[in-house]
Design a protein around this motif. Structure first.
Motif, PDB file in Angstrom:
ATOM      1  N   ASN A   1      -5.456  24.768   2.280  1.00  0.00           N
ATOM      2  CA  ASN A   1      -4.910  24.155   1.062  1.00  0.00           C
ATOM      3  C   ASN A   1      -4.114  22.888   1.349  1.00  0.00           C
ATOM      4  O   ASN A   1      -3.644  22.230   0.421  1.00  0.00           O
ATOM      5  N   TRP A   2      -3.925  22.572   2.619  1.00  0.00           N
ATOM      6  CA  TRP A   2      -3.116  21.419   3.014  1.00  0.00           C
ATOM      7  C   TRP A   2      -3.729  20.124   2.505  1.00  0.00           C
ATOM      8  O   TRP A   2      -4.919  19.884   2.636  1.00  0.00           O
ATOM      9  N   LYS A   3      -2.881  19.283   1.928  1.00  0.00           N
ATOM     10  CA  LYS A   3      -3.285  17.952   1.508  1.00  0.00           C
ATOM     11  C   LYS A   3      -2.761  16.973   2.555  1.00  0.00           C
ATOM     12  O   LYS A   3      -1.558  16.875   2.767  1.00  0.00           O
ATOM     13  N   SER A   4      -3.680  16.276   3.181  1.00  0.00           N
ATOM     14  CA  SER A   4      -3.337  15.396   4.287  1.00  0.00           C
ATOM     15  C   SER A   4      -2.240  14.409   3.904  1.00  0.00           C
ATOM     16  O   SER A   4      -2.209  13.888   2.784  1.00  0.00           O
ATOM     17  N   LEU A   5      -1.361  14.141   4.847  1.00  0.00           N
ATOM     18  CA  LEU A   5      -0.290  13.169   4.646  1.00  0.00           C
ATOM     19  C   LEU A   5      -0.720  11.769   5.086  1.00  0.00           C
ATOM     20  O   LEU A   5       0.021  10.802   4.928  1.00  0.00           O
ATOM     21  N   SER A   6      -1.910  11.680   5.673  1.00  0.00           N
ATOM     22  CA  SER A   6      -2.429  10.373   6.080  1.00  0.00           C
ATOM     23  C   SER A   6      -3.902  10.313   5.667  1.00  0.00           C
ATOM     24  O   SER A   6      -4.231  10.616   4.535  1.00  0.00           O
ATOM     25  N   ILE A   7      -4.779   9.945   6.561  1.00  0.00           N
ATOM     26  CA  ILE A   7      -6.210   9.869   6.259  1.00  0.00           C
ATOM     27  C   ILE A   7      -6.816  11.238   6.529  1.00  0.00           C
ATOM     28  O   ILE A   7      -6.733  11.741   7.649  1.00  0.00           O
ATOM     29  N   PRO A   8      -7.406  11.871   5.526  1.00  0.00           N
ATOM     30  CA  PRO A   8      -7.991  13.201   5.740  1.00  0.00           C
ATOM     31  C   PRO A   8      -9.093  13.175   6.798  1.00  0.00           C
ATOM     32  O   PRO A   8      -9.775  12.159   6.974  1.00  0.00           O
ATOM     33  N   ARG A   9      -9.245  14.275   7.462  1.00  0.00           N
ATOM     34  CA  ARG A   9     -10.271  14.421   8.487  1.00  0.00           C
ATOM     35  C   ARG A   9     -11.636  14.047   7.911  1.00  0.00           C
ATOM     36  O   ARG A   9     -12.002  14.467   6.816  1.00  0.00           O
ATOM     37  N   GLY A  10     -12.376  13.230   8.653  1.00  0.00           N
ATOM     38  CA  GLY A  10     -13.715  12.829   8.241  1.00  0.00           C
ATOM     39  C   GLY A  10     -13.748  11.723   7.199  1.00  0.00           C
ATOM     40  O   GLY A  10     -14.820  11.373   6.693  1.00  0.00           O
ATOM     41  N   LYS A  11     -12.601  11.161   6.867  1.00  0.00           N
ATOM     42  CA  LYS A  11     -12.538  10.157   5.798  1.00  0.00           C
ATOM     43  C   LYS A  11     -12.106   8.773   6.291  1.00  0.00           C
ATOM     44  O   LYS A  11     -11.774   7.905   5.492  1.00  0.00           O
ATOM     45  N   SER A  12     -12.126   8.543   7.597  1.00  0.00           N
ATOM     46  CA  SER A  12     -11.693   7.243   8.128  1.00  0.00           C
ATOM     47  C   SER A  12     -12.561   6.098   7.639  1.00  0.00           C
ATOM     48  O   SER A  12     -12.063   5.029   7.292  1.00  0.00           O
ATOM     49  N   GLY A  13     -13.882   6.308   7.611  1.00  0.00           N
ATOM     50  CA  GLY A  13     -14.787   5.259   7.139  1.00  0.00           C
ATOM     51  C   GLY A  13     -14.508   4.885   5.699  1.00  0.00           C
ATOM     52  O   GLY A  13     -14.458   3.690   5.352  1.00  0.00           O
ATOM     53  N   ASP A  14     -14.321   5.893   4.840  1.00  0.00           N
ATOM     54  CA  ASP A  14     -14.002   5.637   3.433  1.00  0.00           C
ATOM     55  C   ASP A  14     -12.691   4.870   3.302  1.00  0.00           C
ATOM     56  O   ASP A  14     -12.580   3.926   2.518  1.00  0.00           O
ATOM     57  N   PHE A  15     -11.692   5.278   4.082  1.00  0.00           N
ATOM     58  CA  PHE A  15     -10.387   4.623   4.034  1.00  0.00           C
ATOM     59  C   PHE A  15     -10.510   3.161   4.460  1.00  0.00           C
ATOM     60  O   PHE A  15      -9.994   2.264   3.793  1.00  0.00           O
ATOM     61  N   ASN A  16     -11.206   2.930   5.583  1.00  0.00           N
ATOM     62  CA  ASN A  16     -11.365   1.554   6.078  1.00  0.00           C
ATOM     63  C   ASN A  16     -12.122   0.689   5.079  1.00  0.00           C
ATOM     64  O   ASN A  16     -11.772  -0.481   4.867  1.00  0.00           O
ATOM     65  N   ALA A  17     -13.161   1.236   4.443  1.00  0.00           N
ATOM     66  CA  ALA A  17     -13.914   0.476   3.447  1.00  0.00           C
ATOM     67  C   ALA A  17     -13.012   0.109   2.271  1.00  0.00           C
ATOM     68  O   ALA A  17     -13.059  -1.030   1.768  1.00  0.00           O
ATOM     69  N   GLU A  18     -12.183   1.054   1.823  1.00  0.00           N
ATOM     70  CA  GLU A  18     -11.258   0.773   0.720  1.00  0.00           C
ATOM     71  C   GLU A  18     -10.242  -0.303   1.107  1.00  0.00           C
ATOM     72  O   GLU A  18      -9.933  -1.197   0.300  1.00  0.00           O
ATOM     73  N   MET A  19      -9.735  -0.240   2.321  1.00  0.00           N
ATOM     74  CA  MET A  19      -8.770  -1.237   2.783  1.00  0.00           C
ATOM     75  C   MET A  19      -9.430  -2.619   2.884  1.00  0.00           C
ATOM     76  O   MET A  19      -8.801  -3.635   2.548  1.00  0.00           O
ATOM     77  N   ASN A  20     -10.675  -2.668   3.311  1.00  0.00           N
ATOM     78  CA  ASN A  20     -11.404  -3.948   3.380  1.00  0.00           C
ATOM     79  C   ASN A  20     -11.570  -4.536   1.999  1.00  0.00           C
ATOM     80  O   ASN A  20     -11.412  -5.748   1.806  1.00  0.00           O
ATOM     81  N   LYS A  21     -11.888  -3.686   1.006  1.00  0.00           N
ATOM     82  CA  LYS A  21     -12.022  -4.164  -0.367  1.00  0.00           C
ATOM     83  C   LYS A  21     -10.698  -4.736  -0.869  1.00  0.00           C
ATOM     84  O   LYS A  21     -10.656  -5.807  -1.481  1.00  0.00           O
ATOM     85  N   LYS A  22      -9.615  -4.037  -0.582  1.00  0.00           N
ATOM     86  CA  LYS A  22      -8.296  -4.491  -1.038  1.00  0.00           C
ATOM     87  C   LYS A  22      -7.915  -5.824  -0.386  1.00  0.00           C
ATOM     88  O   LYS A  22      -7.339  -6.691  -1.031  1.00  0.00           O
TER      89      LYS A  22
END
Length: 159
Positions: free
Chosen positions: A134-155
């Motif tokens: 049930n833990w909600k990640s405090l940083s980038i959730p496991r397996g979601k680095s690519g999604d995070f990086n893509a979002e940061m590139n868009k921003k």
């Protein structure tokens, strides 16, 4: 720390993973005791105050509840931030003492922030263990680095 507190049940503050480990409540008690000792009269007295009872901070049997734990947490951080906000640039190279050991103000601040990060990591680890799936990640959730990086590139491109 606070984002971890928000994810656990009230009783989880008092769970110790094993006999040699501390509960979140004990870690908070220790952090608060340390902060109040270190940051009270920071520039003018040794950071290990006579009023501090460090060994008692780790006693398992102290009677408290979640509200007391959170109050201790707030009191410690308030003492730290009040002191930091009162420092002036010319204070940074002054000498202060922690357990009779000389530090510049900058060294003492760095020492304490490293110490707090260590214990907050323990809090996060215990809370994450207790919440498990049930833990909600405090940083980038496991397996979601690519999604995070893509979002940061868009921003960064203003998209």
């Amino acid at each position: 720390g606070e984002r971890s507190f928000a994810q656990i049940r009230d009783e989880d503050f008092f769970v110790s993973p094993d006999e040699e480990s501390n509960s979140i409540a004990i870690i908070v008690r220790h952090l608060s005791g340390n902060m109040i000792s270190r940051w009270t009269d920071f520039l003018t007295s040794d950071g290990e105050k006579e009023f501090r009872k460090r060994d008692e901070e780790f006693e398992r049997l102290f009677y408290t509840d979640k509200d007391d734990v959170l109050s201790r947490w707030e009191k410690g951080w308030k003492c730290l931030f009040d002191t930091l906000s009162s420092l002036k640039e010319e204070d940074l190279l002054k000498e202060v003492f922690i357990r009779k050991e000389k530090h510049t103000v900058t060294e003492a601040v760095n020492r304490q922030l490293a110490h707090y990060g260590y214990h907050i990591g323990q809090i996060v680890y215990i809370a994450k263990h207790l919440e498990s799936r049930n833990w909600k990640s405090l940083s980038i959730p496991r397996g979601k680095s690519g999604d995070f990086n893509a979002e940061m590139n868009k921003k960064s491109k203003g998209e």
